[in-house]
Design an enzyme around this catalytic site. Structure first.
Site, PDB file in Angstrom:
ATOM      1  N   ARG A 167       0.705  -1.230  -0.082  1.00 51.22           N
ATOM      2  CA  ARG A 167      -0.164  -0.084   0.001  1.00 51.22           C
ATOM      3  C   ARG A 167       0.753   1.336  -0.100  1.00 51.22           C
ATOM      4  O   ARG A 167       0.281   2.278   0.424  1.00 51.22           O
ATOM      5  CB  ARG A 167      -0.914  -0.046   1.401  1.00 51.22           C
ATOM      6  CG  ARG A 167      -2.084  -1.063   0.999  1.00 51.22           C
ATOM      7  CD  ARG A 167      -3.361  -0.954   1.650  1.00 51.22           C
ATOM      8  NE  ARG A 167      -4.279  -1.961   1.602  1.00 51.22           N
ATOM      9  CZ  ARG A 167      -4.175  -3.130   2.400  1.00 51.22           C
ATOM     10  NH1 ARG A 167      -3.456  -2.877   3.666  1.00 51.22           N
ATOM     11  NH2 ARG A 167      -4.886  -4.342   2.132  1.00 51.22           N
ATOM     12  N   LYS A 191       2.565  11.390 -11.850  1.00 54.83           N
ATOM     13  CA  LYS A 191       1.893  10.355 -12.563  1.00 54.83           C
ATOM     14  C   LYS A 191       3.049   9.317 -12.650  1.00 54.83           C
ATOM     15  O   LYS A 191       3.965   9.246 -12.929  1.00 54.83           O
ATOM     16  CB  LYS A 191       1.868  10.838 -13.857  1.00 54.83           C
ATOM     17  CG  LYS A 191       0.455  11.846 -14.190  1.00 54.83           C
ATOM     18  CD  LYS A 191       0.256  12.208 -15.636  1.00 54.83           C
ATOM     19  CE  LYS A 191      -1.147  13.009 -15.665  1.00 54.83           C
ATOM     20  NZ  LYS A 191      -1.195  13.137 -17.323  1.00 54.83           N
ATOM     21  N   GLU A 225       9.264  16.873 -26.253  1.00 57.96           N
ATOM     22  CA  GLU A 225       8.511  17.401 -25.154  1.00 57.96           C
ATOM     23  C   GLU A 225       8.898  18.995 -24.870  1.00 57.96           C
ATOM     24  O   GLU A 225       7.986  19.633 -24.566  1.00 57.96           O
ATOM     25  CB  GLU A 225       8.665  16.696 -23.833  1.00 57.96           C
ATOM     26  CG  GLU A 225       8.169  15.035 -23.837  1.00 57.96           C
ATOM     27  CD  GLU A 225       6.533  15.146 -23.856  1.00 57.96           C
ATOM     28  OE1 GLU A 225       5.963  16.084 -23.852  1.00 57.96           O
ATOM     29  OE2 GLU A 225       6.113  13.985 -24.132  1.00 57.96           O
ATOM     30  N   LYS A 267       6.784  22.719 -16.961  1.00 56.83           N
ATOM     31  CA  LYS A 267       5.992  21.477 -16.464  1.00 56.83           C
ATOM     32  C   LYS A 267       5.440  21.691 -15.147  1.00 56.83           C
ATOM     33  O   LYS A 267       4.277  21.418 -14.903  1.00 56.83           O
ATOM     34  CB  LYS A 267       6.627  20.184 -16.830  1.00 56.83           C
ATOM     35  CG  LYS A 267       6.111  19.065 -16.333  1.00 56.83           C
ATOM     36  CD  LYS A 267       5.140  18.347 -17.076  1.00 56.83           C
ATOM     37  CE  LYS A 267       4.536  17.082 -16.520  1.00 56.83           C
ATOM     38  NZ  LYS A 267       4.638  15.765 -17.333  1.00 56.83           N
ATOM     39  N   GLU A 291      -5.233  16.892 -13.002  1.00 54.36           N
ATOM     40  CA  GLU A 291      -5.629  17.083 -14.602  1.00 54.36           C
ATOM     41  C   GLU A 291      -7.179  17.295 -14.821  1.00 54.36           C
ATOM     42  O   GLU A 291      -7.842  16.502 -15.566  1.00 54.36           O
ATOM     43  CB  GLU A 291      -5.169  15.909 -15.387  1.00 54.36           C
ATOM     44  CG  GLU A 291      -5.164  16.110 -16.882  1.00 54.36           C
ATOM     45  CD  GLU A 291      -4.292  15.060 -17.857  1.00 54.36           C
ATOM     46  OE1 GLU A 291      -3.455  14.617 -17.067  1.00 54.36           O
ATOM     47  OE2 GLU A 291      -4.650  15.215 -18.968  1.00 54.36           O
ATOM     48  N   ARG A 295      -3.913  21.343 -16.562  1.00 57.49           N
ATOM     49  CA  ARG A 295      -2.622  20.451 -17.004  1.00 57.49           C
ATOM     50  C   ARG A 295      -3.176  19.814 -18.459  1.00 57.49           C
ATOM     51  O   ARG A 295      -2.200  18.971 -19.073  1.00 57.49           O
ATOM     52  CB  ARG A 295      -3.099  19.344 -15.941  1.00 57.49           C
ATOM     53  CG  ARG A 295      -1.582  18.466 -16.072  1.00 57.49           C
ATOM     54  CD  ARG A 295      -1.533  17.474 -14.723  1.00 57.49           C
ATOM     55  NE  ARG A 295      -0.373  16.611 -14.995  1.00 57.49           N
ATOM     56  CZ  ARG A 295       0.082  15.843 -14.019  1.00 57.49           C
ATOM     57  NH1 ARG A 295      -0.323  15.962 -12.786  1.00 57.49           N
ATOM     58  NH2 ARG A 295       1.031  15.029 -14.031  1.00 57.49           N
ATOM     59  N   ASN A 318      -1.145  18.093 -23.062  1.00 60.35           N
ATOM     60  CA  ASN A 318      -1.754  17.128 -23.988  1.00 60.35           C
ATOM     61  C   ASN A 318      -1.488  17.304 -25.535  1.00 60.35           C
ATOM     62  O   ASN A 318      -1.551  16.688 -26.221  1.00 60.35           O
ATOM     63  CB  ASN A 318      -2.967  16.859 -23.889  1.00 60.35           C
ATOM     64  CG  ASN A 318      -3.456  15.524 -23.215  1.00 60.35           C
ATOM     65  OD1 ASN A 318      -2.500  14.542 -23.330  1.00 60.35           O
ATOM     66  ND2 ASN A 318      -4.727  14.967 -22.904  1.00 60.35           N
ATOM     67  N   HIS A 348      -0.242  15.029 -28.175  1.00 62.80           N
ATOM     68  CA  HIS A 348      -0.326  13.502 -27.691  1.00 62.80           C
ATOM     69  C   HIS A 348      -1.430  12.802 -27.919  1.00 62.80           C
ATOM     70  O   HIS A 348      -1.332  11.533 -27.927  1.00 62.80           O
ATOM     71  CB  HIS A 348      -0.173  13.609 -25.986  1.00 62.80           C
ATOM     72  CG  HIS A 348       1.342  13.787 -25.567  1.00 62.80           C
ATOM     73  ND1 HIS A 348       1.865  15.252 -25.717  1.00 62.80           N
ATOM     74  CD2 HIS A 348       2.108  13.037 -24.938  1.00 62.80           C
ATOM     75  CE1 HIS A 348       2.912  14.957 -24.975  1.00 62.80           C
ATOM     76  NE2 HIS A 348       3.098  13.781 -24.852  1.00 62.80           N
ATOM     77  N   HIS A 355       0.253   9.498 -29.312  1.00 60.41           N
ATOM     78  CA  HIS A 355       0.193   8.323 -28.222  1.00 60.41           C
ATOM     79  C   HIS A 355      -0.487   7.291 -29.303  1.00 60.41           C
ATOM     80  O   HIS A 355      -0.111   6.224 -29.257  1.00 60.41           O
ATOM     81  CB  HIS A 355      -0.949   8.468 -27.281  1.00 60.41           C
ATOM     82  CG  HIS A 355      -0.086   8.893 -25.976  1.00 60.41           C
ATOM     83  ND1 HIS A 355      -0.766   9.356 -24.870  1.00 60.41           N
ATOM     84  CD2 HIS A 355       1.196   8.684 -25.471  1.00 60.41           C
ATOM     85  CE1 HIS A 355       0.153   9.643 -24.042  1.00 60.41           C
ATOM     86  NE2 HIS A 355       1.418   9.164 -24.295  1.00 60.41           N
ATOM     87  N   HIS A 365       8.885   7.606 -28.227  1.00 66.62           N
ATOM     88  CA  HIS A 365       7.453   8.465 -27.699  1.00 66.62           C
ATOM     89  C   HIS A 365       7.656   9.989 -28.401  1.00 66.62           C
ATOM     90  O   HIS A 365       6.815  10.544 -28.940  1.00 66.62           O
ATOM     91  CB  HIS A 365       7.659   8.683 -26.034  1.00 66.62           C
ATOM     92  CG  HIS A 365       6.688   9.654 -25.820  1.00 66.62           C
ATOM     93  ND1 HIS A 365       5.154   9.347 -25.748  1.00 66.62           N
ATOM     94  CD2 HIS A 365       6.631  10.855 -25.345  1.00 66.62           C
ATOM     95  CE1 HIS A 365       4.444  10.472 -25.166  1.00 66.62           C
ATOM     96  NE2 HIS A 365       5.495  11.238 -24.832  1.00 66.62           N
TER      97      HIS A 365
END
Lengths: 358, 358
Positions: free
Chosen positions: B111, B133, B175, B213, B223, B227, B231, B234, B238, B254
């Site tokens: 946990r 993230k 990026e 960032k 988000e 935020r 994207n 992306h 993606h 990427h």
């Protein structure tokens, strides 16, 4: 953290569930069940919430041995394949395996979707479903993987208990005994007298037990202090359960392992904290009466201690942490009785069968 | 959320790392590396923190294709086998795969145990390592599993970039271009002029990019609003990356997929938000100059749109959500340009190669 406010029960509970689910499209609600709850509980749910007949049902196999990352991957994949979005809802209908694992799957799918719990076992109602813990087993080690995540609601409907085999009901009863032991001698005395399977008053005892858990968790959501009292019986109980899962063709249920753990840890409590012998005797008799005796081989003790050393609650290598009892109703956390006393307690448990306390 | 306060860099960074790690026993620190960072970066870390020579190192295979639940299970198992406790620390030394997956493994082991990130790629330093993230891919679908969890520290040491192949460096550069595009035309103009591989001023550009960032994430950690501007590029990027992972023997990195996505989404921005044609031209030229052109087959478009429909950021079935540009430095979220325009943008990208804008 307002956990009490998230728990609904009785007739009102069905209404609250319906209004929670109205916040989602029917395609946005996914229902997680196992083979048993698919048969016995899903029809009841659909009768109360007919709108859910259009929702996708994810079915997994029943049993603690499926509380794994493999099953979780299947849940993720099915959510993904059937178009679950970030604003979807996973409704978990089942025992502790379903609520623990469903909560984990939801809390980690697309960085967290909503979930709600409808525990259908006594164990789920008084324990697993309450408190925001989610979990998986890792290679037989109990709950090694998981995280804290709060459901949108927990719905307790004791009517589901009618569908439960007696052995499962007794398993949940062990957690009720533990709740009473750590905080409430009056409630303990009520439990001794009740016959959970037949008493009309059982429902109020169940809610009292859930309420004890809620109170403890609300005061310490992330288990830094008082929540540890809930661990009574579990240090040895979890290890026994892991051992049994690896060695027995029909493994102990969680509550059965816990029941044995409660006796062992009551014995340790007598030695370390001066739990009165009369309390130990009462606990031993009560548990021997309600639960089958596990035939622990002397050779198993080393393995069981090895499992304890891997318990996730250990914070210092080699030091096995216990929550113990000063008396029935009064618990003390962060006790380290040491290996010798742990072995003695298992020896004590083994000998109960031979009438030590009868 | 104070993210900026968790990010350390420069000579001071090594000191801060050492003092963070002093809070744990050496046996309580676990270092996660891949084959590459084991060779090129671990020796540098051990030179700066010799105490870690006694810590256990968990090695995994390098590459996006190993950012899976199977690899995560190996990490959990190794943590468990080597005695990681709830107060242990996982130090993640590597690119985005290591920091995303290591963060996930730590945040879900028992946990949640502590973790810290030392991104060793440009992508990791300016993006993946920043913002709390964590993520895994699910059956080739990017980042479908994960959760928000904050590391105890993020340590940016641009010296690690010297160990990086040029292709990897360019991937991270995409990026940086995106950060400039969404918020800072001046910084964009600096990037156009710089030669990231050789310029002395590169370090300050990297920190500027990381800082953009941080600013965005601090204003919207989960988000729900701003935020989403991150994207940009992306939604298509993606999907292209997932497509390439399934179809190409040497899949797109990427940043390479993102670069193509930025061109497509700049085209969509022109049509939907009136991004000036001169801005589109600048972006296309800049990206064509820095990144290899991906030979997108017309037959791939359907597959790529299917991937977009599974993007975890979709909140309404069938509606593909974009963050777009009004002008360089100014972004707008929650745009739904529709499938026809998405196809046109890919067509535009395909034709750049043939000198549309040269």
């Amino acid at each position: 953290m307002n956990i009490r406010g998230l728990i609904y029960t009785g007739i009102d509970g069905w209404g609250k569930l319906a209004s929670l689910l109205e916040q989602y499209t029917v395609q946005g609600v996914f229902i997680l069940v196992d083979e048993n709850t698919a048969n016995y509980c899903l029809p009841v749910l659909l009768e109360h919430c007919p709108r859910l007949k259009e929702s996708h049902v994810i079915r997994i196999q029943a049993g603690e041995e499926f509380k794994t990352i493999s099953t979780t991957s299947l849940i993720w994949q099915e959510l993904s394949d059937y178009g679950a979005l970030r604003n979807s809802m996973l409704l978990c209908l089942g025992g502790g395996v379903i609520t623990d694992m469903g909560g984990f799957a939801a809390a980690t799918f697309k960085r967290g979707i909503d979930f709600a719990l409808i525990p259908t076992t006594l164990l789920g109602m008084v324990d697993a479903g309450i408190g925001g813990k989610t979990a998986l087993n890792l290679n037989g080690l109990k709950n090694q993987v998981g995280l804290f995540a709060m459901p949108k609601g927990v719905f307790l409907f004791p009517e589901f208990l009618k569908t439960l085999p007696e052995r499962q009901l007794a398993s949940g009863f062990a957690e009720m005994v533990k709740h009473a032991l750590i905080s409430d001698r009056v409630h303990y005395n009520e439990l001794i007298k009740c016959n959970l399977l037949k008493d009309k008053g059982a429902e109020s005892l169940i809610l009292r037990s859930a309420s004890i858990k809620v109170g403890v968790v609300e005061s310490d959501p992330h288990e830094t202090g008082r929540r540890k009292t809930l661990n009574l019986g579990h240090t040895i109980g979890h290890a026994l359960e892991s051992y049994s899962m690896h060695h027995d063709s029909e493994p102990l249920l969680h509550g059965e392992a816990l029941a044995a753990g409660l006796v062992c840890e009551a014995f340790i409590s007598m030695r370390v904290l001066g739990l009165p012998e009369s309390d130990l005797q009462s606990i031993s008799n009560f548990i021997t009466w309600h639960f089958p005796h596990y035939r622990l081989k002397p050779s198993a003790c080393n393995d069981i201690i090895a499992y304890m050393l891997k318990d996730k609650k250990i914070d210092s290598p080699g030091k096995i942490n216990f929550s113990l009892l000063q008396s029935i109703g009064k618990s003390v956390v962060d006790q380290y009785p040491g290996e010798k006393l742990i072995r003695e307690s298992m020896h004590f448990y083994v000998n109960i069968e031979f009438g030590f306390f009868s």
